[in-house]
Design an enzyme around this catalytic site. Structure first.
Site, PDB file in Angstrom:
ATOM      1  N   ILE A   1      15.805  -1.315  -2.160  1.00 35.93           N
ATOM      2  CA  ILE A   1      16.017  -1.191  -0.709  1.00 35.93           C
ATOM      3  C   ILE A   1      14.810  -1.721   0.071  1.00 35.93           C
ATOM      4  O   ILE A   1      14.592  -1.365   1.218  1.00 35.93           O
ATOM      5  CB  ILE A   1      16.348   0.267  -0.320  1.00 35.93           C
ATOM      6  CG1 ILE A   1      15.258   1.243  -0.793  1.00 35.93           C
ATOM      7  CG2 ILE A   1      17.695   0.670  -0.911  1.00 35.93           C
ATOM      8  CD1 ILE A   1      15.480   2.679  -0.308  1.00 35.93           C
TER       9      ILE A   1
ATOM     10  N   ARG B   1       0.411   6.676 -12.182  1.00 38.48           N
ATOM     11  CA  ARG B   1       0.116   5.284 -12.498  1.00 38.48           C
ATOM     12  C   ARG B   1       0.851   4.371 -11.510  1.00 38.48           C
ATOM     13  O   ARG B   1       2.061   4.474 -11.340  1.00 38.48           O
ATOM     14  CB  ARG B   1       0.579   4.980 -13.910  1.00 38.48           C
ATOM     15  CG  ARG B   1       0.191   3.597 -14.377  1.00 38.48           C
ATOM     16  CD  ARG B   1       0.421   3.527 -15.855  1.00 38.48           C
ATOM     17  NE  ARG B   1       0.081   2.236 -16.415  1.00 38.48           N
ATOM     18  CZ  ARG B   1       0.542   1.841 -17.588  1.00 38.48           C
ATOM     19  NH1 ARG B   1       1.328   2.631 -18.283  1.00 38.48           N
ATOM     20  NH2 ARG B   1       0.211   0.666 -18.066  1.00 38.48           N
TER      21      ARG B   1
ATOM     22  N   GLU C   1       8.287   8.381  -0.644  1.00 41.01           N
ATOM     23  CA  GLU C   1       8.261   9.329   0.467  1.00 41.01           C
ATOM     24  C   GLU C   1       6.868   9.781   0.867  1.00 41.01           C
ATOM     25  O   GLU C   1       6.616  10.136   2.023  1.00 41.01           O
ATOM     26  CB  GLU C   1       9.091  10.572   0.106  1.00 41.01           C
ATOM     27  CG  GLU C   1      10.456  10.558   0.686  1.00 41.01           C
ATOM     28  CD  GLU C   1      11.505  10.084  -0.307  1.00 41.01           C
ATOM     29  OE1 GLU C   1      12.654   9.972   0.090  1.00 41.01           O
ATOM     30  OE2 GLU C   1      11.187   9.816  -1.474  1.00 41.01           O
TER      31      GLU C   1
HETATM   32 MO1  MOS Z   1      15.048   8.320   0.626  1.00 42.94          MO
HETATM   33  S1  MOS Z   1      15.459   9.621   2.152  1.00 42.94           S
HETATM   34  O1  MOS Z   1      14.856   9.330  -0.685  1.00 42.94           O
HETATM   35  O2  MOS Z   1      16.229   7.174   0.650  1.00 42.94           O
END
Ligand code: MOS
Length: 735
Positions: A462, A626, A702
């Protein structure tokens, strides 16, 4: 020996392998796909937030130029609910009855020869509503409460007694608004039925789950469904569920017998692909004069749609953040007439950490102890619930290295004490953790007779660098040069993968890729086990080393042969092996899975007269285990930090409480940080490979976002003496 000439690919900050494709426009995103004979779909959305449809007149739309069909709840077949797959949850199936549960709910789909014809015809549909007053506020007495839906509430020690005897207490309420994920790529779906097989191009972070859901909803075997997502234009969580527009597009294709394409508009993105739910959090922390914590009481309520089982336990991670004998966490929800939510980058911790680390700053201020020192005094050396050692934890090193890089020692503790001309300067910090989502994963590796390799899994990239990092892992485990390795993904026909989300993909996928690649080496060794002339005859995996497209004896590194020679000699075009990874059992391993840690240090500058807040610099010290690629990992932290600046200072999806309508569903009105809002973002990685995974990784997707909002709020307090407990922090609150 030649084998070690090539530097290891893992760890190197190499450029993205898909970078050239992306910059040349050769990477096809879901909205870029077209097929011969396709029709186009457009959505009509509800203009009320609650009630029911009493009449819907589609005659004029059906007669409009180019229109093939109009789909409403009256001609939609009964569909099984999407949510109930084993691996993921999605909102309920669309257009199943006349009820309206939120403003912007899809009430009709027009399918036409062109997109323009479809959009025009939606305006000819006449819907009559019996509207009722929507439930849009947490304090609405009609709002249904859901307590602890996932059984995650926790309690240890004796919180009430501890708080009663604490030398010092802080108690406060923190609020966070709805935020909208807002990936740049508009979500798109192209659905093609060929008899009873279905091919779908879709914006998804999880082709394996999309396949399972669509198979279930349309009552076909999973093997008859193929979901493709080779490139995803961002998602930040909005691609983790199979949304109603996806099901409607597939349904439209089935009803018209044509391939159908649907691209959401930007305003539709605000109501159709989830959002970070709003939350209210109450925290009480008690401590001794020394700063030693005696109790934490953290309770949250967040919003959820009328029909949904999505959930974010905002307070849950406060149970493991610090060494503290008595902790209670409670998380609940209220059902509102809002669109279905989803995870948005750093779900739960993103909001929960803002409350906890703001309260910690308030405690430090009350005690007169430096905020960093207070955190060190309550450092959790072991997992605070299980008492087990962490699989890895370098949060202390994050604090120390981050403080050093930032110049934390220059901070004058008194609020409003640091100034540069008209600007009030504030230093703030926060400590953070983010667990990774440990899930099973599979991958497949092939070495070809020409010595090249092809490795794949149904994962998605993504924008995080999955193509690149998995190419590196494959190259190193096989001992084949990077430019001779291709890693492919984004196709549900490939071995099943978990979501690109929850900071979990890299750990799960890299382990599966490693397993598959080791399997290939093992099988190639099997081939030569009887080869009289092979120096590798009789060697097991442990007996060899790999590099430069060759396998060599560990004990006699001069002796070996290439994959190409072995496969060719045995008349094989290729060797293919599947690999898998499964989450380990932490207690069996005698350790607590750690996840990533970090310390965030922020300098804000606040205009003393105008209240304008500027983030001057951010230092993020990250323990990500890592690091497989320093460059893409750094990009993850920088991107997460920008998201954190947005959460702290700009982003708020504003819903009109009376109508339930989102008032700012455009990029003109929904504010996100732009270049001018993002100054100097510094990232340093500390820590060791984690002991819980073979490659030592921890997710970094995150951790970049978590803590930024608290550090900014704490810096604003330091600059101005004003404590803001509600996001986003806006200048009017500082005047
Ligand atoms: Mo993310 S909110 O873990 O795509």
């Amino acid at each position: 020996m030649s084998l070690v000439e090539a530097p290891p690919a893992i760890g190197a900050g190499i450029d993205r392998v898909d970078g050239a494709r992306k910059t040349a426009g050769a990477a096809a995103y879901p909205s870029d796909f077209d097929v011969h004979g396709q029709a186009h779909a457009a959505l009509l959305q509800s203009t009320v937030a609650a009630g029911r449809i009493t009449a819907i007149d589609t005659a004029e739309a059906e007669a409009a130029p180019g229109v093939l069909t109009v789909i409403t709840h009256r001609n939609t077949p009964r569909l099984p609910d999407g949510p109930a797959t084993d691996i993921g949850t999605s909102p309920p199936a669309p257009l199943q009855d006349e009820r309206i549960l939120h403003h912007g709910q899809h009430v009709a789909v027009v399918v036409a020869e062109t997109r323009e014809q479809a959009v025009a015809a939606t305006r000819l549909i006449k819907v009559t509503y019996d509207a009722s007053e929507p439930v849009t506020r947490f304090d609405d007495p009609r709002a249904e409460r859901v307590d602890d839906p996932w059984g995650m509430d926790s309690e240890r020690g004796a919180v009430e007694e501890a708080l009663a005897s604490a030398d010092v207490k802080v108690s406060a309420t923190y609020t966070t608004p709805d935020n909208t994920n807002n990936p740049l790529g508009l979500f798109a779906t192209l659905a093609v039925w060929d008899r009873n097989t279905l091919t779908v191009h879709d914006t998804t972070q999880w082709p394996t789950m999309a396949r399972a859901t669509l198979a279930k909803v349309f009552d076909v075997p999973e093997s008859a469904v193929r979901v493709l997502a080779p490139y995803v234009g961002g998602a930040f969580g909005s691609g983790l569920r199979v949304w109603q527009h996806v099901i409607l597009t597939v349904l439209a294709a089935r009803m018209t017998g044509r391939p159908v394409k649907l691209v959401l508009t930007r305003p539709q993105m605000f109501t159709s692909v989830g959002h970070r739910p709003s939350g209210v959090q109450h925290i009480t922390i008690g401590a001794k004069r020394s700063g030693e914590l005696v109790a934490i009481d953290h309770r949250s309520t967040s919003s959820v749609a009328m029909e949904d089982d999505d959930f974010e336990p905002l307070a849950a991670s406060s149970a493991v953040a610090y060494a503290c004998p008595s902790v209670i966490t409670r998380d609940g929800q209220v059902r509102l007439n809002i669109s279905n939510p989803t995870s948005m980058r750093a779900p739960a911790e993103g909001q929960g950490n803002f409350a906890l680390e703001s309260a910690f700053d308030e405690l430090a201020h009350t005690l007169g102890i430096d905020p960093l020192e207070l955190r060190l005094r309550n450092y959790a050396e072991r997992h605070p619930v299980s008492g087990m050692p962490w699989s890895s934890k370098a949060l202390r090193e994050c604090y120390e290295a981050g403080a050093e890089r930032f110049g934390w020692s220059r901070r004058d503790p008194a609020p409003r004490s640091m100034r540069d001309g008209d600007e009030l300067i504030g230093y703030g910090m926060a400590g953070v953790g983010y667990p990774w989502y440990a899930v099973p994963c599979r991958a497949r590796a092939t070495v070809n007779a020409d010595g090249s390799a092809f490795v794949r899994s149904a994962a998605t990239d993504i924008g995080t660098g999955t193509y690149t990092v998995m190419t590196q892992v494959s190259a190193d485990v096989l001992g084949i040069a990077l430019d001779r390795v291709r890693f492919d993904l984004g196709d549900s026909d490939m071995p099943p993968s978990p979501q690109a989300g929850g900071s979990g993909l890299t750990g799960a996928l890299a382990t599966a890729v490693r397993d598959a690649c080791l399997g290939v080496v093992r099988r190639v060794l099997d081939l030569v086990s009887e080869d009289a002339g092979s120096p590798l005859r009789g060697c097991a995996l442990e007996d060899v080393i790999v590099g430069n497209g060759r396998i060599h004896r560990r004990d006699r590194p001069d002796e070996g042969e290439s994959y190409a020679d072995i496969l060719t000699r045995h008349g094989r075009q290729e060797m293919t092996v599947d690999g898998a990874s499964a989450p380990g059992d932490p207690s069996a391993l005698g350790m607590a899975f750690a996840g990533a840690f970090g310390a965030k240090f922020v300098e804000v500058r606040v205009d003393a007269d105008l209240g304008v807040i500027r983030v001057a610099r951010v230092v993020s010290a990250i323990d990500g285990g890592r690091i497989l690629n320093e460059k893409t990992a750094r990009s993850q932290i920088i991107g997460g930090t920008v998201g954190g600046i947005g959460q702290a200072l700009f982003e708020e999806t504003v819903t009109d409480a009376r109508t339930g309508r989102i008032a700012n569903a455009t990029f003109g009105d929904y504010l996100i940080p732009v270049n001018a809002d993002v100054a100097d973002l510094d990232v340093l990685f500390v820590g060791e490979p984690d002991r819980a995974t073979p490659l030592g990784t921890k997710g970094v997707g995150e951790i970049g976002l978590v803590g930024v909002a608290a550090a900014i709020a704490n810096a604003v307090h330091h600059a101005t003496g004003i404590r803001i407990r509600s996001l986003p922090i806006t200048l009017d609150e500082l005047l």
